[in-house]
Every structure is written in structure tokens, then in C-alpha cells.
Write a protein that holds these residues in place. Structure first.
Motif, PDB file in Angstrom:
ATOM      1  N   ALA A  59      -6.062   2.076  -0.561  1.00  0.00           N
ATOM      2  CA  ALA A  59      -5.076   3.105  -0.922  1.00  0.00           C
ATOM      3  C   ALA A  59      -5.777   4.373  -1.377  1.00  0.00           C
TER       4      ALA A  59
ATOM      5  N   CYS B 188       0.828  -1.201   0.000  1.00  0.00           N
ATOM      6  CA  CYS B 188       0.000   0.000   0.000  1.00  0.00           C
ATOM      7  C   CYS B 188       0.869   1.261   0.000  1.00  0.00           C
ATOM      8  N   MET B 189       1.940   1.233   0.751  1.00  0.00           N
ATOM      9  CA  MET B 189       2.853   2.375   0.763  1.00  0.00           C
ATOM     10  C   MET B 189       3.480   2.593  -0.610  1.00  0.00           C
TER      11      MET B 189
ATOM     12  N   THR C 140      -7.568   6.414   1.472  1.00  0.00           N
ATOM     13  CA  THR C 140      -6.718   7.054   2.477  1.00  0.00           C
ATOM     14  C   THR C 140      -5.708   8.039   1.888  1.00  0.00           C
ATOM     15  N   PHE C 141      -5.479   8.009   0.579  1.00  0.00           N
ATOM     16  CA  PHE C 141      -4.543   8.942  -0.047  1.00  0.00           C
ATOM     17  C   PHE C 141      -5.148  10.337  -0.070  1.00  0.00           C
ATOM     18  N   LYS C 142      -4.454  11.297   0.531  1.00  0.00           N
ATOM     19  CA  LYS C 142      -4.949  12.677   0.649  1.00  0.00           C
ATOM     20  C   LYS C 142      -6.364  12.723   1.229  1.00  0.00           C
TER      21      LYS C 142
ATOM     22  N   TRP D 278       0.846   4.451  -2.559  1.00  0.00           N
ATOM     23  CA  TRP D 278       0.794   5.858  -2.140  1.00  0.00           C
ATOM     24  C   TRP D 278       1.986   6.647  -2.693  1.00  0.00           C
ATOM     25  N   GLN D 279       3.176   6.056  -2.576  1.00  0.00           N
ATOM     26  CA  GLN D 279       4.374   6.750  -3.055  1.00  0.00           C
ATOM     27  C   GLN D 279       4.326   6.981  -4.549  1.00  0.00           C
TER      28      GLN D 279
ATOM     29  N   SER E  56       1.951   9.771  -5.342  1.00  0.00           N
ATOM     30  CA  SER E  56       2.577  11.049  -5.013  1.00  0.00           C
ATOM     31  C   SER E  56       3.612  11.449  -6.063  1.00  0.00           C
TER      32      SER E  56
END
Length: 353
Positions: free
Chosen positions: A109, A76-77, A112-114, A80-81, A84
């Protein structure tokens, strides 16, 4: 097939699905559109998806590794990365093109992103079509413990295109079919009877539609699983523990979700017989049907002990009590049942016989 209206979106089918998606993208004018895939859907599904979108939209692709073992916060990270790095903002859209891991993790993802961007699910496996991609459950596993981290959040729409099933092997199709069989057991004896007659996975559209209708009717009445929706967990208390255990380093083969849930449904049907009077004929019918479609797993006594220990992590537990969904009869369920632990080992003995 007619579209199905859900609490916060719509399920579209076949060619109408692509038409509605193109229309949605034109109307919403997203700043950027991302497609989440794994290596399998990137190869087998993404080209067809792009072709049906007519080349009129720009997509950025994010690829993760396939498999339940990768449905975790680390993956998930990565998503997100990547979002971004590719300048995603709150007006961006994530399209999840894949099976249950993609729709679960992608939905989480995006949610929860932004603090939340829109997402759309395009399930490409039978399991994701009839179960994982609808109902608003998103999340990831915590180690081998299933779906411990997540939120309820619904996609803008779900696109069900059964043509994608041609990319699956028999084992994956069987895995999804287990969840369809569950829908019959918890809600419709006539549907269960229809499913027992299935001997190939061609022309599944009507059965997929019926499974979606059953699940959606339940979710509409209880979106956040406070009461009725718990019946969808039949077979999952034991099934999730078995699936988690199979992913650890031991002598068991790693099991697909539906394979573990099929075992869980036999075990929990046995508990239903012992505690709620599910008839022996129906119990034997359930066991026979799953044993026809799924290879029996050889559990040692040590395996059983460790699986039973994992039950304490089940999400339905309250105040330390393990809660089961049981059947009074096929199509009639009772939730939040506390089963005597001495029956757990008896259930495994019944499965082994």
C-alpha cells in the motif's frame, strides 16, 4: 544485538530500535505518520509501541481485519482510501505494526500510494520477524493464490523487538519457527542442529538474529530473486499451494503459513531424495522434526489432485514448468529443478506414512 545492515535500510533490535525510530522521525519531519494495525495488534501491541515512543509524535491509526484471507486488493483499497481521507501526501510515513499480512500489505500500500511513500516495518510475530518483514517483498494475494500481486520495495528500517512475542499463542510461534527451520535446511547444518534442540520459545533472541543474518546475506546477494534468493522458497512450492487450498471451502482446516510450509518442506525433501540424492537419514530427520512440532494433516486423494493443480500458479514457474528448490544435503540447495509429476503423489504418500 548489533544492528544488521540491509541493502536499503537497517534492522534494529530492542531498545535501540525505538531510539533509532524516534531519531528517524525527528530528522525526516514527515507531514503525517500513520500506523497500520489489525484488531490484535491494536489491542496487544499498539499501547506498548506508543509508550516506547514517549508521546512525542502524533500518529493516525489505520486498522484492518487480521488473517491471510484479508490480504487482498480490497483491503489494500481500504488502506489507500483511509490514507487519502486523512490527507496523506508524498511526505507521509506508514508504520506497519503487525505480522506478515500487515507488513506485506502495508508495504505494498505504501509503495503504490501516490507512487510511493516511506514505510517502516515493526514485526510483532515470529514469522514476520524472521521472514516477512525483511527482504523488500510486498504484496497481496489474488483470491486464494498467494502473493500474486506485489512489488519489490524496502522499508526505511525494520524494528525487531522480541518482547512482542509474548502476545502470541503456541500455534503462531510454531508457524514462525518453521521458517527458521527452513533457514537451517537451506544454509546451515549447524543452525538446523541448534534449532532441533529448541523446546520452548523463551530467550529466542540469538536464534532470531541468526535467521535474520542468513536471510539478509542471501537477499543482499540477489535482491530481486533472479538466482540465489530462490533458495528461500524451499518448501514453498508445495507449501503455498497447500496454504491456498486450505483457505478454500473444503474439509481441510485453514492452515497458518508456517504449518503449510512445514508440510511443503517434508514433500520437497522427499523430492530431493528421489532426484538429487538427499540422504535417507537426513530426509527422515527432516520429517521427524516437523512431525514433532506440527499436527499431521489428513489429505484425501482428491485434496492431493487439487493441490497439485494449484502448483501451476506458483510465481517461480517459467514457460509452464514448475520449478522446485531441492536439497543435495542439509545446508546445500539447488534451484530451478523440474521434477517429474509422477513423484508428486509419491511425496504425499511419504508424508502420510
Amino acid at each position: 544485538m548489533d544492528a544488521i545492515t540491509t541493502k536499503n535500510g537497517t534492522i534494529y533490535f530492542d531498545d535501540e530500535a525505538y531510539y533509532k525510530l524516534r531519531l528517524h522521525l525527528k530528522e525526516n519531519k514527515y507531514s503525517k505518520i500513520f500506523i497500520l494495525v489489525d484488531e490484535n495488534t491494536a489491542k496487544h501491541c499498539l499501547p506498548e509501541f506508543r509508550a516506547n515512543m514517549g508521546g512525542k509524535f502524533n500518529f493516525e491509526t489505520i486498522q484492518i481485519n487480521s488473517g491471510e484471507i484479508n490480504k487482498n486488493i480490497e483491503t489494500c483499497m481500504e488502506v489507500w482510501q483511509k490514507l487519502s481521507q486523512l490527507d496523506a501526501d508524498r511526505r507521509s510515513l506508514l508504520i506497519n505494526l503487525g505480522g506478515g499480512v500487515i507488513t506485506d500489505l502495508g508495504g505494498f500500500a505504501a509503495s503504490t500510494f501516490k507512487r510511493g511513500i516511506d514505510f517502516i516495518n515493526v514485526p510483532t510475530t515470529l514469522l514476520a520477524m524472521v521472514d516477512a518483514s525483511i527482504g523488500g517483498k510486498t504484496g497481496v494475494d489474488l483470491g486464494v493464490l498467494k502473493n500474486q500481486i506485489g512489488v519489490f520495495n524496502s522499508p526505511q528500517m525494520v524494528l525487531v523487538v522480541p518482547d512482542y512475542l509474548s502476545t502470541l499463542d503456541q500455534r503462531q510461534l510454531n508457524s514462525g519457527f518453521a521458517e527458521m527451520m527452513k533457514h537451517g535446511l537451506i544454509a546451515s547444518g549447524s543452525y538446523w542442529t541448534s534449532l532441533k534442540k529448541v523446546d520452548s520459545f523463551e530467550n529466542m533472541d540469538k536464534l532470531i538474529y541468526e535467521s535474520l543474518t542468513i536471510k539478509n546475506d542471501i537477499v543482499m546477494q540477489d535482491p530481486e530473486e533472479k538466482n540465489l534468493r530462490k533458495i528461500l522458497n524451499f518448501g514453498h512450492t508445495f507449501g503455498h499451494a497447500i496454504e491456498s487450498y486450505s483457505l478454500e471451502e473444503n474439509n481441510l482446516p485453514p492452515l497458518l503459513h508456517g504449518e503449510a510450509i512445514a508440510i511443503g518442506m517434508i514433500l520437497e525433501a522427499f523430492l530431493s531424495n528421489r532426484t538429487m540424492g538427499l540422504g535417507m537419514y537426513q530426509l527422515e530427520d527432516i520429517k521427524s522434526e516437523f512431525n514433532k512440532r506440527f499436527k499431521k494433516v489428513d489429505f484425501t486423494d482428491d485434496d492431493v489432485e487439487k493441490i497439485v493443480e494449484l502448483l501451476k500458479f506458483d510465481k517461480k514457474n517459467t514457460r509452464g514448468s514448475i520449478n522446485f528448490v531441492v536439497l543435495k544435503r542439509i545446508g546445500d540447495t539447488i534451484i530451478d529443478n523440474k521434477i517429474p509429476k509422477e513423484l508428486f503423489h509419491e511425496a504425499f504418500s511419504y508424508y502420510k506414512d
